[in-house]
Design a protein around this motif. Structure first.
Motif, short mmCIF file in Angstrom:
data_model
loop_
_atom_site.label_atom_id
_atom_site.label_comp_id
_atom_site.label_asym_id
_atom_site.label_seq_id
_atom_site.Cartn_x
_atom_site.Cartn_y
_atom_site.Cartn_z
N THR A 88 -11.45 76.61 -45.43
CA THR A 88 -10.42 76.91 -44.43
C THR A 88 -9.05 76.37 -44.84
O THR A 88 -8.05 77.11 -44.83
CB THR A 88 -10.82 76.32 -43.07
OG1 THR A 88 -12.09 76.85 -42.68
CG2 THR A 88 -9.79 76.67 -42.02
N TYR A 136 -7.72 83.17 -28.70
CA TYR A 136 -9.16 83.28 -28.44
C TYR A 136 -9.54 84.72 -28.09
O TYR A 136 -10.54 85.26 -28.59
CB TYR A 136 -9.55 82.35 -27.29
CG TYR A 136 -11.04 82.19 -27.11
CD1 TYR A 136 -11.72 81.16 -27.74
CD2 TYR A 136 -11.76 83.07 -26.29
CE1 TYR A 136 -13.08 81.00 -27.58
CE2 TYR A 136 -13.12 82.93 -26.13
CZ TYR A 136 -13.78 81.89 -26.78
OH TYR A 136 -15.13 81.75 -26.62
N LEU A 139 -9.10 86.95 -31.39
CA LEU A 139 -10.17 86.73 -32.36
C LEU A 139 -11.50 87.28 -31.86
O LEU A 139 -12.31 87.79 -32.64
CB LEU A 139 -10.30 85.24 -32.68
CG LEU A 139 -9.15 84.59 -33.46
CD1 LEU A 139 -9.42 83.10 -33.65
CD2 LEU A 139 -8.97 85.26 -34.81
N LEU A 144 -13.85 87.62 -35.02
CA LEU A 144 -13.58 86.52 -35.94
C LEU A 144 -13.71 85.15 -35.30
O LEU A 144 -13.31 84.15 -35.90
CB LEU A 144 -12.17 86.67 -36.54
CG LEU A 144 -12.00 87.82 -37.53
CD1 LEU A 144 -10.57 87.85 -38.07
CD2 LEU A 144 -12.99 87.70 -38.69
N LEU A 145 -14.27 85.09 -34.09
CA LEU A 145 -14.56 83.79 -33.51
C LEU A 145 -15.70 83.12 -34.29
O LEU A 145 -16.63 83.79 -34.75
CB LEU A 145 -14.96 83.93 -32.04
CG LEU A 145 -13.83 84.11 -31.02
CD1 LEU A 145 -14.40 84.31 -29.63
CD2 LEU A 145 -12.88 82.91 -31.04
N THR A 147 -15.65 81.81 -37.24
CA THR A 147 -15.65 82.19 -38.66
C THR A 147 -14.53 81.45 -39.38
O THR A 147 -13.50 81.13 -38.78
CB THR A 147 -15.45 83.70 -38.85
OG1 THR A 147 -14.14 84.07 -38.36
CG2 THR A 147 -16.51 84.51 -38.12
N GLY A 150 -11.28 83.54 -39.38
CA GLY A 150 -10.44 83.42 -38.19
C GLY A 150 -9.58 82.18 -38.23
O GLY A 150 -8.38 82.23 -37.89
N PHE A 226 -12.37 77.32 -31.45
CA PHE A 226 -12.79 78.60 -32.01
C PHE A 226 -14.04 78.53 -32.88
O PHE A 226 -14.39 79.51 -33.54
CB PHE A 226 -11.64 79.21 -32.82
CG PHE A 226 -10.39 79.41 -32.00
CD1 PHE A 226 -10.45 79.82 -30.68
CD2 PHE A 226 -9.14 79.16 -32.54
CE1 PHE A 226 -9.31 79.99 -29.92
CE2 PHE A 226 -7.99 79.34 -31.80
CZ PHE A 226 -8.07 79.75 -30.48
N THR A 227 -14.69 77.37 -32.95
CA THR A 227 -15.94 77.26 -33.70
C THR A 227 -17.00 76.65 -32.80
O THR A 227 -16.69 75.85 -31.91
CB THR A 227 -15.79 76.38 -34.95
OG1 THR A 227 -15.44 75.04 -34.57
CG2 THR A 227 -14.70 76.94 -35.87
#
Length: 286
Positions: A88, A136, A139, A144-145, A147, A150, A226-227
């Motif tokens: 990332t 949010y 994505l 792409l949430l 990931t 994202g 988001f993860t």
């Protein structure tokens, strides 16, 4: 011939300088040293009163469990989180720099309005919670949430204004005559950027890339939102997970903190000269 002795004023100045350096080193290194001591101390020593500053029997088993060197797989969250952080932070830095270099060159050499730069920088200063809901939702709609892709998109947008600003200030001090000479030889804009600009501005680009990488490496808020599992969870979130239970293993939290600090430290040491040159070159024009 012996060197002349220092005057009283010079001696006081040197003493003050070295004293200030010693205080800075103390405030910087002592917390790190204590983190290392906590990571090899037993749970009883960490909660003992009075506190044990030096462990009687150092315990390195936490590092072995985090690195997957033992049969106990309960702490194998570290290695996937480390991989996700590298992917990332590294991916976001590459994307941000790939966009920041031509943008900074265009703003520097095409005399872009300074208001545009301040507007870009203002987006960097907006509280992250402001963007949480639209990001949010966006994505989620494109799948792409949770990931790494994202997070790379979000971090790239976050890093771009800062990278453009830092890169532009260093391009501003580069002599235009070199680019004009390349133009006379028939070089186009892309050729000038690749063959003339990048080699000269390498320290500045390394500094911008390093600071961008560290920003993405330490980012916690968006990674938390988001993860949800090890497919994309990064190290800051993994460290928080270790400290989220009813009974916190402070030694384990300290061990993962020490291991998480190693990659940025290695990069900073490896690119130390370029980093210092890049940060200082944009402060002087001429």
């Amino acid at each position: 011939m012996s060197n002349p002795s220092l005057s009283r004023g010079e001696l006081v100045r040197y003493v003050l300088i070295y004293a200030a350096v010693a205080v800075l080193v103390l405030f910087t290194c002592v917390p790190i040293l204590w983190l290392v001591i906590m990571s090899i101390s037993s749970a009883q020593e960490l909660t003992a009163v009075p506190l044990h500053w030096i462990p009687k029997s150092p315990d390195f088993s936490r590092y072995a469990r985090l690195l997957g060197l033992t049969s106990d797989g309960s702490e194998n969250i570290f290695l996937p989180a480390l991989r996700n952080s590298v992917i990332t932070a590294g991916g976001a830095t590459l994307v941000a720099m790939a966009a920041a270099i031509p943008a900074a060159y265009a703003m520097s050499r095409r005399n872009a309005p300074r208001a545009m730069l301040f507007v870009m920088l203002a987006t960097f200063m907006v509280p992250p919670i402001t963007y949480a809901l639209p990001l949010y939702t966006g994505l989620g709609k494109i799948g792409l949430l949770n990931t790494s892709a994202g997070l790379i998109i979000i971090y790239s947008a976050l890093l771009l204004p800062f990278a453009v600003w830092l890169t532009k200030t260093n391009i501003d001090i580069l002599p235009v005559s070199l680019e004009e000479a390349a133009m006379l030889d028939g070089a186009g804009t892309l050729r000038i950027m690749w063959s003339v600009l990048l080699p000269i501005a390498r320290p500045a680009l390394v500094a911008a890339a390093m600071l961008s990488f560290l920003t993405a490496w330490d980012e916690f808020f968006y990674a938390l939102l988001f993860t949800s599992d090890l497919r994309a969870k990064t190290l800051p979130v993994a460290i928080a997970d270790f400290a989220a239970g009813r009974v916190t293993d402070y030694g384990m939290v300290s061990a993962i903190g020490v291991l998480a600090a190693i990659p940025p430290v290695i990069l900073a040491i490896f690119f130390q000269k370029s980093l210092i040159a890049g940060l200082s070159s944009g402060s002087v024009k001429g």
